[in-house]
Design a protein around this motif. Structure first.
Motif, short mmCIF file in Angstrom:
data_model
loop_
_atom_site.label_atom_id
_atom_site.label_comp_id
_atom_site.label_asym_id
_atom_site.label_seq_id
_atom_site.Cartn_x
_atom_site.Cartn_y
_atom_site.Cartn_z
N MET A 142 17.77 -17.92 -13.27
CA MET A 142 18.35 -16.92 -14.17
C MET A 142 17.38 -15.74 -14.35
O MET A 142 16.20 -15.94 -14.56
CB MET A 142 18.64 -17.58 -15.52
CG MET A 142 19.14 -16.62 -16.52
SD MET A 142 20.24 -17.36 -17.70
CE MET A 142 20.16 -16.14 -18.97
N SER A 143 17.91 -14.49 -14.26
CA SER A 143 17.00 -13.36 -14.38
C SER A 143 16.74 -13.03 -15.85
O SER A 143 17.55 -13.33 -16.73
CB SER A 143 17.57 -12.15 -13.65
OG SER A 143 18.82 -11.85 -14.19
N GLU A 144 15.59 -12.44 -16.09
CA GLU A 144 15.19 -12.13 -17.46
C GLU A 144 16.01 -10.96 -18.01
O GLU A 144 16.48 -10.11 -17.27
CB GLU A 144 13.70 -11.78 -17.50
CG GLU A 144 12.79 -12.96 -17.24
CD GLU A 144 12.82 -14.00 -18.36
OE1 GLU A 144 13.19 -13.66 -19.50
OE2 GLU A 144 12.48 -15.15 -18.09
N ARG A 145 16.09 -10.94 -19.31
CA ARG A 145 16.87 -9.92 -20.00
C ARG A 145 16.28 -8.51 -19.81
O ARG A 145 15.07 -8.33 -19.80
CB ARG A 145 16.83 -10.30 -21.49
CG ARG A 145 17.61 -9.41 -22.36
CD ARG A 145 17.60 -9.78 -23.82
NE ARG A 145 18.40 -8.76 -24.46
CZ ARG A 145 19.71 -8.82 -24.59
NH1 ARG A 145 20.36 -9.87 -24.19
NH2 ARG A 145 20.39 -7.81 -25.13
N VAL A 146 17.18 -7.53 -19.67
CA VAL A 146 16.75 -6.12 -19.58
C VAL A 146 17.49 -5.30 -20.65
O VAL A 146 18.72 -5.36 -20.75
CB VAL A 146 17.07 -5.53 -18.18
CG1 VAL A 146 16.72 -4.05 -18.14
CG2 VAL A 146 16.31 -6.27 -17.09
N ASP A 147 16.72 -4.60 -21.45
CA ASP A 147 17.30 -3.69 -22.44
C ASP A 147 16.79 -2.27 -22.18
O ASP A 147 15.68 -2.09 -21.69
CB ASP A 147 16.87 -4.08 -23.86
CG ASP A 147 17.55 -5.35 -24.33
OD1 ASP A 147 18.73 -5.31 -24.66
OD2 ASP A 147 16.87 -6.40 -24.35
N VAL A 148 17.62 -1.31 -22.55
CA VAL A 148 17.19 0.10 -22.49
C VAL A 148 17.04 0.59 -23.93
O VAL A 148 17.94 0.39 -24.76
CB VAL A 148 18.24 0.96 -21.74
CG1 VAL A 148 17.88 2.44 -21.84
CG2 VAL A 148 18.31 0.53 -20.27
N GLY A 197 21.43 -4.89 -22.72
CA GLY A 197 21.58 -4.30 -24.04
C GLY A 197 21.10 -2.86 -24.08
O GLY A 197 20.32 -2.41 -23.24
N PHE A 198 21.62 -2.14 -25.10
CA PHE A 198 21.21 -0.75 -25.32
C PHE A 198 20.73 -0.64 -26.76
O PHE A 198 21.47 -0.95 -27.70
CB PHE A 198 22.40 0.19 -25.07
CG PHE A 198 22.02 1.63 -25.21
CD1 PHE A 198 21.24 2.25 -24.25
CD2 PHE A 198 22.43 2.36 -26.32
CE1 PHE A 198 20.87 3.58 -24.37
CE2 PHE A 198 22.06 3.70 -26.45
CZ PHE A 198 21.28 4.30 -25.47
N LEU A 199 19.48 -0.23 -26.92
CA LEU A 199 18.85 -0.15 -28.24
C LEU A 199 18.65 1.30 -28.61
O LEU A 199 18.17 2.09 -27.78
CB LEU A 199 17.49 -0.86 -28.21
CG LEU A 199 17.46 -2.26 -27.58
CD1 LEU A 199 16.02 -2.77 -27.46
CD2 LEU A 199 18.31 -3.21 -28.40
N LEU A 200 19.00 1.62 -29.85
CA LEU A 200 18.92 3.01 -30.29
C LEU A 200 17.91 3.11 -31.43
O LEU A 200 18.02 2.38 -32.42
CB LEU A 200 20.30 3.43 -30.79
CG LEU A 200 20.61 4.89 -30.98
CD1 LEU A 200 20.40 5.67 -29.68
CD2 LEU A 200 22.05 5.05 -31.48
N ALA A 201 16.93 4.01 -31.29
CA ALA A 201 15.97 4.26 -32.37
C ALA A 201 16.14 5.71 -32.80
O ALA A 201 16.41 6.58 -31.99
CB ALA A 201 14.56 4.00 -31.90
N GLY A 202 15.93 5.96 -34.08
CA GLY A 202 16.22 7.29 -34.64
C GLY A 202 17.43 7.10 -35.54
O GLY A 202 17.53 6.10 -36.27
N PRO A 212 11.13 -10.69 -20.34
CA PRO A 212 12.14 -9.72 -20.75
C PRO A 212 11.57 -8.30 -20.65
O PRO A 212 10.39 -8.07 -20.94
CB PRO A 212 12.43 -10.08 -22.20
CG PRO A 212 11.93 -11.47 -22.37
CD PRO A 212 10.82 -11.67 -21.38
N LEU A 213 12.43 -7.39 -20.21
CA LEU A 213 11.99 -6.01 -19.96
C LEU A 213 12.71 -5.04 -20.89
O LEU A 213 13.92 -5.15 -21.09
CB LEU A 213 12.31 -5.65 -18.50
CG LEU A 213 12.15 -4.19 -18.08
CD1 LEU A 213 10.69 -3.76 -18.11
CD2 LEU A 213 12.72 -3.99 -16.67
#
Ligand code: SAM
Length: 178
Positions: free
Chosen positions: A1-7, A35-40, A104-105
């Protein structure tokens, strides 16, 4: 299983950035991110639009509003890998073989102003050409190189609409009609 990738998109401004940030999230989804992470600023309306794309075209893109640098620090402290896309970084094709794939990246893209600490927290500062251009282009090229064909050619589970790519016209299968 590949590791999780978030932007992770830093410095989001609800008044100015929704269109380009939606494009970033769509590229993240289409090319293989989990996943998509939003900061601000927070923007539930944008998350709803992204969820509606997944409802129609399948797959799942987790969306979350996060604290930015705090989230990034914790990720790295917990053993995760962080890659910051910046025109000042190491050329991406040279950097990719050095980035570990067993953790995880988080792929970080900046906004109008990127805090200096981001360069220190991330283990990799990576450039897609050492010229200023677009976060969407940088993300797409990096993700394509990171995932190869398994990114853009992946299938999306539970899709209602499935596009069959053809040279001429539009061929869309609607699983609700079948
Ligand atoms: N002026 C900002 C700064 O302080 O770095 C950069 C603004 S730029 C329009 C927004 C984002 O696009 C950057 O933070 C970076 O993530 C991405 N970007 C732009 N050009 C890039 C390049 N050549 N390589 C990698 N990423 C790039």
């Amino acid at each position: 299983m590949s590791e999780r990738v978030d932007v992770l998109r830093l410095g989001y401004r609800r008044g100015r950035d929704p269109r380009i940030t939606t494009h970033l999230a769509l590229v993240a989804r289409a090319l293989g991110a989990d996943g998509f992470l939003l900061a601000g600023d927070d923007d539930q309306e944008m998350f709803d639009n992204l969820n509606s794309v997944s409802t129609r075209f399948g797959g799942e893109l987790d969306t979350e509003h996060v604290s930015g640098l705090g989230h990034l620090k914790k990720h790295v402290e917990n053993g995760g890998v962080a890659v910051h896309l910046t025109m000042y970084g190491e050329p991406f094709r040279q950097a990719i073989p050095k980035i570990r794939r067993d953790r995880p990246l988080i792929i970080v893209v900046g906004g109008a102003k990127v805090p200096g600490d981001v360069y220190k927290i991330c283990q990799h500062n990576v450039a897609v050409g050492n010229q200023p251009h677009s976060e969407v282009a940088a993300l797409a090229l990096f993700m394509d190189a990171w995932f190869g064909e398994s990114g853009s050619e992946r299938s999306f589970k539970d899709a209602r609409l499935v596009i069959e790519g053809v040279n001429g016209g539009k061929l869309v299968h609607d699983n609700e009609d079948e």
